[in-house]
Design a protein around this motif. Structure first.
Motif, PDB file in Angstrom:
ATOM      1  N   LYS A 126      39.576  38.870  35.881  1.00 62.99           N
ATOM      2  CA  LYS A 126      40.062  39.279  37.197  1.00 62.99           C
ATOM      3  C   LYS A 126      38.986  39.128  38.268  1.00 62.99           C
ATOM      4  O   LYS A 126      39.282  38.862  39.431  1.00 62.99           O
ATOM      5  N   SER A 146      36.618  44.844  36.855  1.00 62.46           N
ATOM      6  CA  SER A 146      38.054  44.573  37.010  1.00 62.46           C
ATOM      7  C   SER A 146      38.606  43.593  35.991  1.00 62.46           C
ATOM      8  O   SER A 146      39.819  43.371  35.956  1.00 62.46           O
ATOM      9  N   ASP A 147      37.774  42.991  35.152  1.00 65.66           N
ATOM     10  CA  ASP A 147      38.292  42.135  34.088  1.00 65.66           C
ATOM     11  C   ASP A 147      39.178  42.945  33.148  1.00 65.66           C
ATOM     12  O   ASP A 147      38.931  44.134  32.903  1.00 65.66           O
ATOM     13  N   PRO A 174      41.656  47.564  32.026  1.00 61.52           N
ATOM     14  CA  PRO A 174      40.784  47.054  33.090  1.00 61.52           C
ATOM     15  C   PRO A 174      39.408  47.711  33.032  1.00 61.52           C
ATOM     16  O   PRO A 174      39.294  48.923  32.881  1.00 61.52           O
ATOM     17  N   GLU A 209      41.531  38.588  30.563  1.00 64.41           N
ATOM     18  CA  GLU A 209      41.746  37.959  31.857  1.00 64.41           C
ATOM     19  C   GLU A 209      40.548  38.231  32.754  1.00 64.41           C
ATOM     20  O   GLU A 209      40.149  39.378  32.933  1.00 64.41           O
TER      21      GLU A 209
END
Length: 739
Positions: free
Chosen positions: A233, A102-103, A66, A231
């Motif tokens: 996020k 936060s990705d 993250p 992802e």
């Protein structure tokens, strides 16, 4: 606002034609670096292909994690190191490659000569990797924190009650080391053998080192660049302000405005003028203090800025409602009204009455002395307690949880909405509920003198808290009183006092105040034994200060704040919720070993724990880190009993909470898969440090007004009954008795 043009064509913003999106081939990526007529030079590298990323992760050439961006220095970003040591540093927006906070990203380490040099004092103040750094040979050893003491894999409970500050986490692990080092500097001066203070000069600092390749790894921080986003996020939404472009002669000026996010971790965004208010072009100054919400829709390789669309105008900046709405939208919180199809799933005939058929399926506890203990302002009363002394001197104690699963059926519209919201969101002045208020505050709230459906765990306990028997099942209760923590605390502090009806809330005519008071006192005494035994067994508790707010009764807005007091009445409720957690978790795990949800509390972060140990050694704190129990004991001894004990407790609790990681939940099947990959025999202990691998009852039983995912677990206990009950349709859960 004119929403006729809801999406911007990236080519209108000058994006060159012919560049492939998202996943170009290897040859395409190579060609991007070659000068080509009519093609803009790329600002960012193209992402690697999925296949190359997968292969690189398997070979260990790439690392995923993250992304954390420093909110105060947005050019600094970090991902945690897989081995738990110093975070991997990602320096600058270019190296971040369009990833947002936060990705989940995949990074590639840069060559060692580009790694960041860490000064011996641990101060990472924007030191470029290739800059000169004074690293005296005699101080290089101070870069290594000592090894953390490894606890037994069977180590006991670790319970963290902390109000974590996300900003601290965003700074990366080394930011915390800087804080510790600054404290050390204030407390200590270098001394010679005679104990005299020594003021070092640059001439004393030894040779200068300007090549990281010549330095040991302990004095370096690995750096990397993002090569793929696994992802997204981050919601890609941001609050901010719109303003005209600076270059009035450009083509873009006629078509776009610039959106400047309040959060500097988010890039500036081109937005279409068609999305802006009609008079923005002629009167832009009118909107200089108006908050907007904007969503990123694209960010091309050749542009410093993303492209997006304005979602809506929020209102004046600085006002609490626009700011609150902006925060909710930024974090993707759905605060809209519940759709009509979801509300159709709830009863319409109010007041709602339990049907005779449902009553026949449940154990009837309506005549028992059952009561709730909650904050005085609570509207959703989701758990209740009971305690009855038995003729043999033991006690029948019960924890009763509102049975939300009766109303939220699987695969219904309401179930879908709840699963999408996942949790209720608690703000200072409002709550965004996961389920409709009719359900949370009425149908499933254990209000006094009202029949309510519950799921109960009941024990036969000795006065010392030893479990002699247990029972699980669906029940119906009628709470006899709504106590606040203050009421319960008064009963505990004044056990001989005779309370008048005016001093307490209304009580059911079937029970007396004295009966309820005695039940509270019995629960308190048993809870003290349970708590004492947990700490004897080696539990650790870190209580950070919790800030509470007072609200204006008319407007509901905050008007003051205070430190929340954690007292014996809070501990009473907590102990029996933990006891229920453990009982339910053990039962589900034994019955459904591959489907049970376990609460996983990862071990402390190695780097932060090592830094903390080094700090304690330097300032002379004798803390035993060998296990949770020894840590709890030595911390309590360090707190002391003098006038500074509370100050020590606040500081040390805050420091020792930082290395702890946020708990997560996972299925036992995942644990089995991990164990299989590691070639080990499955043991739930390493996966769940907290509460001996128990899922939280308050998070897993059917009441769940706050979290939806644990409803999976609420279906397992009834499933066990269905699997074992006879064809006579026996509805009791007596088959679950420990005997």
């Amino acid at each position: 606002m004119n929403n006729s043009d809801t999406r911007i064509n990236p080519r209108q913003l000058g994006t060159p034609r012919g560049i492939k999106a998202e996943f170009p081939t290897s040859s395409d990526r190579k060609n991007l670096n070659k000068p080509t007529r009519g093609r803009k030079k790329s600002v960012f590298e193209a992402y690697m292909s999925k296949e190359d990323v997968s292969a690189g992760l398997k070979r260990g050439e790439l690392i995923q994690g993250p992304l954390r961006i420093n909110p105060k220095k947005y050019h600094e970003a970090f991902i945690p190191s897989p081995d738990g040591t110093r975070d991997i540093f990602i320096d600058g927006v270019i190296a971040r490659n369009r990833a947002l906070n936060s990705d989940i990203v995949v990074v590639k380490l840069l060559p060692k000569e580009q790694w960041k040099v860490i000064k011996p004092d641990g101060c990472d103040k924007e030191t470029e990797a290739t800059h000169e750094s004074n690293v005296p040979e005699d101080m290089l050893g101070t870069c290594i924190p000592q090894e953390a003491a490894k606890g037994d894999a069977r180590s006991p409970d670790v319970i963290i009650e902390a109000q974590f500050d996300d900003n601290d986490a965003e700074h990366g692990q080394d930011h915390l080391q800087n804080m510790l080092t600054d404290d050390i500097k204030k407390l200590f001066l270098d001394t010679d053998e005679k104990g005299d203070a020594v003021h070092r000069t640059k001439q004393d600092d030894g040779p200068k080192v300007n090549d990281p390749r010549l330095l040991p790894d302990k004095c370096l921080q690995r750096t990397a660049k993002v090569v793929y986003i696994l992802e997204k996020k981050h919601s890609r939404a941001a609050t901010g302000f719109i303003k005209p472009l600076a270059d009035k002669n450009s083509e873009l000026f006629k078509r776009c405005a610039m959106f400047s996010p309040v959060d500097h971790r988010v890039p500036r965004i081109y937005v279409s003028l068609a999305d802006c208010p009609p008079d923005f072009v002629t009167r832009p100054e009118d909107y200089s203090n108006i908050l907007f919400i904007c969503r990123i829709v694209d960010w091309k390789e050749d542009s410093n800025f993303a492209t997006g669309q304005l979602a809506k105008s929020l209102g004046q900046a600085g006002e609490i409602e626009p700011e609150t709405e902006g925060i909710l939208m930024e974090y993707g919180v759905d605060f809209s009204d519940f759709p009509s199809e979801a509300l159709e799933c709830l009863p319409h005939n109010l007041p709602w009455v339990i049907s005779p058929g449902e009553l026949a399926k449940r154990r009837d506890l309506r005549k028992e002395c059952i009561f709730t203990i909650d904050p005085s302002t609570a509207k959703d009363l989701d758990d209740a307690l009971s305690c009855k002394q038995l003729p043999d001197g033991n006690f029948e104690v019960g924890v009763h949880i509102a049975d939300v699963s009766y109303f939220v059926l699987e695969e219904t519209a309401l179930d879908k909405v709840a699963s999408e919201r996942a949790t209720s969101v608690y703000l200072v002045q409002k709550v965004v509920p996961m389920l409709p208020r009719l359900l949370c505050e009425e149908l499933c709230s254990l209000n006094p003198m009202q029949d309510r459906l519950t799921f109960s765990v009941m024990w036969k306990l000795t006065p010392e808290g030893k479990i002699l028997d247990e029972w699980f099942g669906r029940t119906v209760i009628c709470s006899c009183m709504k106590l606040s923590y203050d009421h319960a605390q008064s009963m505990i502090e004044s056990p001989e006092k005779v309370f008048s009806p005016e001093e307490l809330p209304p009580v059911s005519i079937q029970h007396s105040i004295a009966e309820i008071q005695q039940a509270v006192l019995n629960l308190h005494r048993i809870a003290q034994h349970l708590r004492k035994q947990r700490f004897i067994d080696g539990a650790l508790r870190l209580d950070q200060l919790k800030l509470s707010f007072t609200l204006d009764q008319e407007s509901g807005m905050p008007q003051g704040c205070y430190i929340y007091q954690y007292r014996d009445s809070n501990k009473l409720v907590e102990e029996f919720m933990l006891l229920a957690n453990m009982a339910v978790a053990h039962k589900i795990y034994r019955s459904f070993p591959s489907q049970a949800l376990l609460r996983r509390h990862p071990p402390p972060q190695t780097k932060l724990l090592n830094d903390l140990m080094e700090f304690c050694n330097q300032v002379g704190l004798n803390i035993d880190f060998s296990s949770a129990g020894t840590l709890h004991k030595s911390l309590n001894e360090t707190f002391g009993a003098d006038k500074y004990s509370e100050a020590r407790k606040e500081v040390l609790t805050n420091m020792f909470s930082r290395p702890m990681q946020v708990r997560t939940a996972l299925c036992c099947q995942m644990c089995l898969a991990v164990a299989a990959c590691c070639g080990s025999v499955f043991n739930p202990r390493p996966f769940c440090i907290t509460v001996t691998a128990q899922p939280l009852l308050r998070e897993v039983l059917p009441h769940r007004e706050r979290r939806h995912v644990p409803e999976m677990v609420s279906l397992l206990l009834p499933a066990y009954r269905c699997r074992n009950e006879s064809s006579s349709q026996h509805h009791s859960f007596d088959c679950l008795s420990s005997n």
